[in-house]
Design a protein around this motif. Structure first.
Motif, PDB file in Angstrom:
ATOM      1  N   SER A 129       0.839  -1.199   0.000  1.00 20.04           N
ATOM      2  CA  SER A 129       0.000   0.000   0.000  1.00 20.04           C
ATOM      3  C   SER A 129       0.872   1.246   0.000  1.00 20.04           C
ATOM      4  O   SER A 129       1.767   1.386   0.836  1.00 20.04           O
ATOM      5  CB  SER A 129      -0.910   0.014   1.238  1.00 20.04           C
ATOM      6  OG  SER A 129      -1.470   1.286   1.455  1.00 20.04           O
ATOM      7  N   ARG A 159      -7.298  -6.959   9.509  1.00 15.81           N
ATOM      8  CA  ARG A 159      -8.204  -6.175   8.675  1.00 15.81           C
ATOM      9  C   ARG A 159      -8.541  -6.899   7.376  1.00 15.81           C
ATOM     10  O   ARG A 159      -9.670  -6.853   6.900  1.00 15.81           O
ATOM     11  CB  ARG A 159      -7.586  -4.805   8.357  1.00 15.81           C
ATOM     12  CG  ARG A 159      -7.447  -3.886   9.559  1.00 15.81           C
ATOM     13  CD  ARG A 159      -7.250  -2.450   9.121  1.00 15.81           C
ATOM     14  NE  ARG A 159      -6.099  -2.302   8.238  1.00 15.81           N
ATOM     15  CZ  ARG A 159      -4.855  -2.123   8.665  1.00 15.81           C
ATOM     16  NH1 ARG A 159      -4.603  -2.089   9.969  1.00 15.81           N
ATOM     17  NH2 ARG A 159      -3.855  -1.973   7.819  1.00 15.81           N
ATOM     18  N   ARG A 160      -7.556  -7.595   6.807  1.00 16.09           N
ATOM     19  CA  ARG A 160      -7.790  -8.265   5.530  1.00 16.09           C
ATOM     20  C   ARG A 160      -8.696  -9.478   5.671  1.00 16.09           C
ATOM     21  O   ARG A 160      -9.286  -9.928   4.694  1.00 16.09           O
ATOM     22  CB  ARG A 160      -6.456  -8.652   4.898  1.00 16.09           C
ATOM     23  CG  ARG A 160      -5.697  -7.435   4.377  1.00 16.09           C
ATOM     24  CD  ARG A 160      -4.311  -7.758   3.884  1.00 16.09           C
ATOM     25  NE  ARG A 160      -3.542  -6.541   3.691  1.00 16.09           N
ATOM     26  CZ  ARG A 160      -2.258  -6.508   3.379  1.00 16.09           C
ATOM     27  NH1 ARG A 160      -1.600  -7.644   3.218  1.00 16.09           N
ATOM     28  NH2 ARG A 160      -1.629  -5.355   3.233  1.00 16.09           N
ATOM     29  N   THR A 193     -11.452  -9.431   7.105  1.00 16.61           N
ATOM     30  CA  THR A 193     -12.822  -8.928   6.938  1.00 16.61           C
ATOM     31  C   THR A 193     -12.961  -8.072   5.671  1.00 16.61           C
ATOM     32  O   THR A 193     -13.986  -7.432   5.485  1.00 16.61           O
ATOM     33  CB  THR A 193     -13.225  -8.085   8.168  1.00 16.61           C
ATOM     34  OG1 THR A 193     -12.313  -6.977   8.311  1.00 16.61           O
ATOM     35  CG2 THR A 193     -13.183  -8.938   9.432  1.00 16.61           C
ATOM     36  N   TYR A 194     -11.941  -8.079   4.820  1.00 14.97           N
ATOM     37  CA  TYR A 194     -11.964  -7.277   3.596  1.00 14.97           C
ATOM     38  C   TYR A 194     -13.024  -7.834   2.652  1.00 14.97           C
ATOM     39  O   TYR A 194     -13.174  -9.055   2.499  1.00 14.97           O
ATOM     40  CB  TYR A 194     -10.588  -7.325   2.925  1.00 14.97           C
ATOM     41  CG  TYR A 194     -10.378  -6.296   1.843  1.00 14.97           C
ATOM     42  CD1 TYR A 194     -10.033  -4.994   2.162  1.00 14.97           C
ATOM     43  CD2 TYR A 194     -10.518  -6.630   0.504  1.00 14.97           C
ATOM     44  CE1 TYR A 194      -9.830  -4.047   1.172  1.00 14.97           C
ATOM     45  CE2 TYR A 194     -10.310  -5.700  -0.494  1.00 14.97           C
ATOM     46  CZ  TYR A 194      -9.964  -4.405  -0.152  1.00 14.97           C
ATOM     47  OH  TYR A 194      -9.752  -3.470  -1.142  1.00 14.97           O
ATOM     48  N   TRP A 206      -8.353  -9.142  -2.074  1.00 10.27           N
ATOM     49  CA  TRP A 206      -7.435  -8.058  -1.719  1.00 10.27           C
ATOM     50  C   TRP A 206      -6.255  -8.105  -2.674  1.00 10.27           C
ATOM     51  O   TRP A 206      -5.625  -9.148  -2.855  1.00 10.27           O
ATOM     52  CB  TRP A 206      -6.934  -8.204  -0.284  1.00 10.27           C
ATOM     53  CG  TRP A 206      -6.009  -7.092   0.127  1.00 10.27           C
ATOM     54  CD1 TRP A 206      -6.354  -5.941   0.769  1.00 10.27           C
ATOM     55  CD2 TRP A 206      -4.592  -7.005  -0.100  1.00 10.27           C
ATOM     56  NE1 TRP A 206      -5.257  -5.139   0.965  1.00 10.27           N
ATOM     57  CE2 TRP A 206      -4.159  -5.770   0.433  1.00 10.27           C
ATOM     58  CE3 TRP A 206      -3.659  -7.849  -0.701  1.00 10.27           C
ATOM     59  CZ2 TRP A 206      -2.831  -5.360   0.388  1.00 10.27           C
ATOM     60  CZ3 TRP A 206      -2.332  -7.443  -0.772  1.00 10.27           C
ATOM     61  CH2 TRP A 206      -1.926  -6.211  -0.217  1.00 10.27           C
ATOM     62  N   ASP A 217     -10.701  -6.372  -7.095  1.00  9.66           N
ATOM     63  CA  ASP A 217     -10.639  -5.704  -5.795  1.00  9.66           C
ATOM     64  C   ASP A 217     -11.437  -4.408  -5.876  1.00  9.66           C
ATOM     65  O   ASP A 217     -10.986  -3.424  -6.465  1.00  9.66           O
ATOM     66  CB  ASP A 217      -9.174  -5.418  -5.440  1.00  9.66           C
ATOM     67  CG  ASP A 217      -8.998  -4.782  -4.071  1.00  9.66           C
ATOM     68  OD1 ASP A 217      -9.983  -4.227  -3.543  1.00  9.66           O
ATOM     69  OD2 ASP A 217      -7.877  -4.829  -3.540  1.00  9.66           O
ATOM     70  N   GLY A 247     -13.078  -3.442  -2.847  1.00 11.74           N
ATOM     71  CA  GLY A 247     -13.068  -2.964  -1.476  1.00 11.74           C
ATOM     72  C   GLY A 247     -14.437  -2.752  -0.868  1.00 11.74           C
ATOM     73  O   GLY A 247     -14.554  -2.173   0.219  1.00 11.74           O
ATOM     74  N   ASN A 256     -11.070  -0.376  -6.337  1.00 13.63           N
ATOM     75  CA  ASN A 256     -11.211   0.293  -5.049  1.00 13.63           C
ATOM     76  C   ASN A 256     -10.649   1.716  -5.137  1.00 13.63           C
ATOM     77  O   ASN A 256      -9.444   1.898  -5.345  1.00 13.63           O
ATOM     78  CB  ASN A 256     -10.456  -0.513  -3.985  1.00 13.63           C
ATOM     79  CG  ASN A 256     -10.622   0.063  -2.595  1.00 13.63           C
ATOM     80  OD1 ASN A 256     -11.047   1.193  -2.410  1.00 13.63           O
ATOM     81  ND2 ASN A 256     -10.259  -0.718  -1.591  1.00 13.63           N
TER      82      ASN A 256
END
Length: 304
Positions: free
Chosen positions: A24, A70-71, A73-74, A78, A200, A202, A277
């Motif tokens: 990122s 976090r990923r 629950t992405y 991703w 992706d 998001g 995203n």
């Protein structure tokens, strides 16, 4: 206070490292900014590059612990933020000199944070084993094992034969036209039988959540999109490389900005990686806004 000039000299390399660790740009910039704050509070540092590499790596390891949660629950697939050729990503793009493609970065995602750090530091950034051992708080022998395990995963994901840039550009252009038109014959000639399509979004823009696998399902997908959005315009903004893979930037139906990267193996597209995203396309959007602004100054219409 440590020398600000020395930090700025290292910033591009630190951004590259943080991006390769986190996938990122935004997170990489946050990590490097945090490193700057620590650098500003530090006394004189004898070897700035080594000190900063150690700090950035440890910050990335801390970040990855929370990122993995976090990923989980992405929404949907991703994918790393797209890095366009030599444009659209500032210092990070301008200083990429390794051969880690998007496919290889996804292979690194399946490793533990320590394996990923050991491989990147040793094989990509040429940091000596003793220094890596100090950074990771492990013995040199353990670091060697971590890097070796990661290297095996990367080797499995690396294509057997590199794709020439011109051929990759040709395939990307042909795929864009065939996908836009829902041309089943052209797509059949381009796609591998076991092609996989990852998207992706998001959760913020329309994107299919599950990976589409197999040429038959892919053909039905593109035919269905063509029927549903027959009159909606699709614009090709740029053919480019995306994290080392051939691909393109487009303005899709509904005005959604999108990058599409193609993993080409033995002349056929084996995997398609689509990023829609908006949070991951800020660098890309900014680059095209800048291009449009420059075109406007010259009296020409911008691509945006």
């Amino acid at each position: 206070m440590a020398d600000a000039t020395a930090f700025e000299a290292e910033r591009p390399r630190l951004l590259r490292l943080a991006y390769r660790m986190t996938g990122s740009f935004a997170e990489a910039e946050d990590v490097v900014q945090d490193a700057w704050l620590r650098w500003a509070r530090a006394d004189a540092v004898e070897v700035p590059a080594a000190w900063l590499t150690r700090v950035v790596t440890r910050l990335c390891l801390d970040h990855l612990k929370s990122a993995r949660v976090r990923r989980e629950t992405y929404v949907g697939a991703w994918l790393p933020e797209p890095l366009l050729g030599a444009a659209g990503a500032g210092d990070v793009a301008g200083d990429v000199s390794d051969d880690l493609t998007l496919t290889l970065m996804l292979a690194l995602e399946r490793l533990s944070p320590l394996e990923r750090a050991a491989f990147l530091l040793h094989d990509v950034f040429d940091v000596a084993l003793p220094a890596i051992a100090e950074t990771l708080d492990r013995t040199p022998a353990t670091v060697r094992q971590l890097a070796a395990r990661a290297r095996r995963h990367v080797a499995e994901a690396r294509p057997r034969y590199p794709l020439e840039l011109a051929e990759g550009t040709r395939i990307a252009g042909a795929f864009f036209a065939a996908a836009r038109d829902g041309d089943a014959a052209a797509l059949s000639a381009l796609l591998a039988q076991d092609v996989a399509i990852h998207a992706d979004g998001g959760g913020g823009v329309p994107a299919f959540r599950n990976v589409i696998r197999g040429i038959d399902r892919a053909l039905r997908l593109f035919a269905g999109l063509r029927r549903k959005y027959r009159d909606a315009p699709v614009a090709l903004l740029r053919l480019t490389t995306i994290d080392g893979l051939p691909g393109y930037v487009s303005r899709e139906r509904g005005g959604v900005l999108q990058t599409t990267a193609l993993d080409v193996r033995d002349g056929r597209i084996a995997a398609i990686y689509i990023v829609r995203n908006p949070d991951k396309l800020r660098q890309v959007a900014a680059a095209f806004r800048q291009t449009a602004g420059m075109s406007g100054k010259n009296g020409a219409a911008g691509e945006d």
